[in-house]
Scaffold this motif. Structure first.
Motif, PDB file in Angstrom:
ATOM      1  N   ILE A 187      14.217  17.683   1.559  1.00  0.00           N
ATOM      2  CA  ILE A 187      12.907  16.750   1.521  1.00  0.00           C
ATOM      3  C   ILE A 187      13.468  15.749   0.447  1.00  0.00           C
ATOM      4  CG2 ILE A 187      10.901  15.253   1.505  1.00  0.00           C
ATOM      5  CD1 ILE A 187      10.460  17.570   3.649  1.00  0.00           C
ATOM      6  N   LEU A 188      13.650  16.824  -0.979  1.00  0.00           N
ATOM      7  CA  LEU A 188      13.949  16.162  -2.426  1.00  0.00           C
ATOM      8  C   LEU A 188      15.153  15.940  -2.734  1.00  0.00           C
ATOM      9  CD1 LEU A 188      12.197  16.129  -5.001  1.00  0.00           C
ATOM     10  CD2 LEU A 188      12.873  18.145  -5.588  1.00  0.00           C
ATOM     11  N   ILE A 189      16.177  16.310  -2.107  1.00  0.00           N
ATOM     12  CA  ILE A 189      17.488  16.216  -2.689  1.00  0.00           C
ATOM     13  C   ILE A 189      17.963  14.758  -1.996  1.00  0.00           C
ATOM     14  CG2 ILE A 189      20.001  17.228  -2.202  1.00  0.00           C
ATOM     15  CD1 ILE A 189      18.493  20.100  -3.331  1.00  0.00           C
ATOM     16  N   VAL A 190      17.192  14.933  -0.498  1.00  0.00           N
ATOM     17  CA  VAL A 190      17.792  13.918   0.280  1.00  0.00           C
ATOM     18  C   VAL A 190      17.433  12.434  -0.366  1.00  0.00           C
ATOM     19  CG1 VAL A 190      17.633  12.542   2.485  1.00  0.00           C
ATOM     20  CG2 VAL A 190      18.283  15.573   2.280  1.00  0.00           C
ATOM     21  N   GLY A 191      15.368  13.068  -1.039  1.00  0.00           N
ATOM     22  CA  GLY A 191      15.380  11.399  -1.149  1.00  0.00           C
ATOM     23  C   GLY A 191      16.221  11.099  -2.793  1.00  0.00           C
ATOM     24  N   LEU A 192      16.691  12.361  -3.322  1.00  0.00           N
ATOM     25  CA  LEU A 192      16.897  11.506  -4.391  1.00  0.00           C
ATOM     26  C   LEU A 192      18.790  11.039  -3.688  1.00  0.00           C
ATOM     27  CD1 LEU A 192      17.140  15.333  -7.192  1.00  0.00           C
ATOM     28  CD2 LEU A 192      16.585  12.236  -7.690  1.00  0.00           C
ATOM     29  N   ALA A 193      19.224  11.728  -3.043  1.00  0.00           N
ATOM     30  CA  ALA A 193      20.389  10.815  -2.176  1.00  0.00           C
ATOM     31  C   ALA A 193      20.187   9.439  -1.461  1.00  0.00           C
ATOM     32  CB  ALA A 193      20.764  11.320  -1.369  1.00  0.00           C
ATOM     33  N   ILE A 194      19.041   8.914  -1.118  1.00  0.00           N
ATOM     34  CA  ILE A 194      18.845   7.747  -0.958  1.00  0.00           C
ATOM     35  C   ILE A 194      19.056   6.522  -1.778  1.00  0.00           C
ATOM     36  CG2 ILE A 194      17.207   6.234   0.504  1.00  0.00           C
ATOM     37  CD1 ILE A 194      16.864   8.980   2.471  1.00  0.00           C
ATOM     38  N   TYR A 195      17.518   7.195  -2.784  1.00  0.00           N
ATOM     39  CA  TYR A 195      17.224   6.187  -4.107  1.00  0.00           C
ATOM     40  C   TYR A 195      17.458   6.231  -5.203  1.00  0.00           C
ATOM     41  CZ  TYR A 195      13.737   5.782  -0.440  1.00  0.00           C
ATOM     42  OH  TYR A 195      12.658   5.714   0.999  1.00  0.00           O
ATOM     43  N   ARG A 196      17.726   7.540  -5.686  1.00  0.00           N
ATOM     44  CA  ARG A 196      18.400   7.181  -6.855  1.00  0.00           C
ATOM     45  C   ARG A 196      20.115   7.588  -6.869  1.00  0.00           C
ATOM     46  NH1 ARG A 196      20.406   7.423 -11.230  1.00  0.00           N
ATOM     47  NH2 ARG A 196      19.545   7.970 -13.012  1.00  0.00           N
ATOM     48  N   TYR A 197      21.031   7.461  -6.511  1.00  0.00           N
ATOM     49  CA  TYR A 197      22.719   7.683  -6.285  1.00  0.00           C
ATOM     50  C   TYR A 197      22.853   6.755  -5.266  1.00  0.00           C
ATOM     51  CZ  TYR A 197      21.783  11.290  -9.847  1.00  0.00           C
ATOM     52  OH  TYR A 197      21.285  12.083 -10.477  1.00  0.00           O
ATOM     53  N   ASP A 198      23.922   5.732  -6.032  1.00  0.00           N
ATOM     54  CA  ASP A 198      24.098   4.533  -4.543  1.00  0.00           C
ATOM     55  C   ASP A 198      25.569   5.086  -4.822  1.00  0.00           C
ATOM     56  OD1 ASP A 198      20.991   3.886  -3.592  1.00  0.00           O
ATOM     57  OD2 ASP A 198      21.865   1.755  -5.811  1.00  0.00           O
ATOM     58  N   ASP A 199      26.351   5.919  -5.641  1.00  0.00           N
ATOM     59  CA  ASP A 199      27.437   5.784  -5.125  1.00  0.00           C
ATOM     60  C   ASP A 199      27.744   6.278  -4.330  1.00  0.00           C
ATOM     61  OD1 ASP A 199      26.777   7.806  -6.890  1.00  0.00           O
ATOM     62  OD2 ASP A 199      28.262   7.258  -8.205  1.00  0.00           O
ATOM     63  N   VAL A 200      29.123   7.544  -4.582  1.00  0.00           N
ATOM     64  CA  VAL A 200      29.424   8.473  -4.193  1.00  0.00           C
ATOM     65  C   VAL A 200      29.317   9.990  -4.140  1.00  0.00           C
ATOM     66  CG1 VAL A 200      31.843   9.977  -4.044  1.00  0.00           C
ATOM     67  CG2 VAL A 200      31.608   7.824  -4.278  1.00  0.00           C
ATOM     68  N   ALA A 201      28.281  10.073  -5.081  1.00  0.00           N
ATOM     69  CA  ALA A 201      27.525  11.169  -5.854  1.00  0.00           C
ATOM     70  C   ALA A 201      26.003  11.738  -4.537  1.00  0.00           C
ATOM     71  CB  ALA A 201      26.902  11.277  -7.269  1.00  0.00           C
ATOM     72  N   GLY A 202      25.934   9.901  -4.031  1.00  0.00           N
ATOM     73  CA  GLY A 202      24.949  10.168  -3.069  1.00  0.00           C
ATOM     74  C   GLY A 202      24.982  10.682  -1.885  1.00  0.00           C
ATOM     75  N   TRP A 203      26.329  10.897  -0.963  1.00  0.00           N
ATOM     76  CA  TRP A 203      27.076  11.190  -0.741  1.00  0.00           C
ATOM     77  C   TRP A 203      27.277  12.985  -0.256  1.00  0.00           C
ATOM     78  CZ3 TRP A 203      27.298   8.836   4.651  1.00  0.00           C
ATOM     79  CH2 TRP A 203      27.745   7.859   4.367  1.00  0.00           C
ATOM     80  N   GLY A 204      27.517  13.286  -1.651  1.00  0.00           N
ATOM     81  CA  GLY A 204      27.210  14.702  -2.025  1.00  0.00           C
ATOM     82  C   GLY A 204      26.079  16.069  -1.551  1.00  0.00           C
ATOM     83  N   PHE A 205      24.840  14.412  -2.472  1.00  0.00           N
ATOM     84  CA  PHE A 205      22.849  15.051  -2.465  1.00  0.00           C
ATOM     85  C   PHE A 205      23.132  14.731  -0.820  1.00  0.00           C
ATOM     86  CE2 PHE A 205      23.356  14.848  -6.818  1.00  0.00           C
ATOM     87  CZ  PHE A 205      22.112  15.303  -7.107  1.00  0.00           C
ATOM     88  N   GLY A 206      23.422  13.795   0.101  1.00  0.00           N
ATOM     89  CA  GLY A 206      22.828  14.120   1.453  1.00  0.00           C
ATOM     90  C   GLY A 206      23.675  15.601   1.518  1.00  0.00           C
ATOM     91  N   ALA A 207      24.641  16.344   1.488  1.00  0.00           N
ATOM     92  CA  ALA A 207      25.388  17.066   2.068  1.00  0.00           C
ATOM     93  C   ALA A 207      24.320  18.520   1.875  1.00  0.00           C
ATOM     94  CB  ALA A 207      26.905  17.075   2.123  1.00  0.00           C
ATOM     95  N   VAL A 208      24.363  18.284   0.666  1.00  0.00           N
ATOM     96  CA  VAL A 208      23.218  19.414   0.643  1.00  0.00           C
ATOM     97  C   VAL A 208      22.681  19.705   0.313  1.00  0.00           C
ATOM     98  CG1 VAL A 208      22.777  20.647  -1.939  1.00  0.00           C
ATOM     99  CG2 VAL A 208      24.839  19.644  -1.711  1.00  0.00           C
ATOM    100  N   GLY A 209      21.655  18.186   0.699  1.00  0.00           N
ATOM    101  CA  GLY A 209      20.526  17.912   1.485  1.00  0.00           C
ATOM    102  C   GLY A 209      20.297  18.747   2.945  1.00  0.00           C
TER     103      GLY A 209
END
Length: 58
Positions: A19-41
């Motif tokens: 939940i924390l990592i997906v939340g970071l992907a949604i709210y913190r990283y708007d670029d390509v890094a967000g896709w990576g954080f979402g996949a890891v979450g």
């Protein structure tokens, strides 16, 4: 603390981290890094699902 209790705690920790990592992907990283954080979450959720399925079988 038996094996099922350890797997239960591991499942809970993995869900919280997912939940924390997906939340970071949604709210913190708007670029390509967000896709990576979402996949890891989502990977954390998959591992938590496996831990939950192993409870009672180990």
């Amino acid at each position: 603390m038996n094996k099922n209790t350890v797997l239960g705690w591991a499942t809970l920790i993995m869900i919280l981290m997912g939940i924390l990592i997906v939340g970071l992907a949604i709210y913190r990283y708007d670029d390509v890094a967000g896709w990576g954080f979402g996949a890891v979450g989502i990977g954390f959720f998959a591992i938590a699902w496996v831990f939950n399925a192993l409870k009672g079988r180990v």
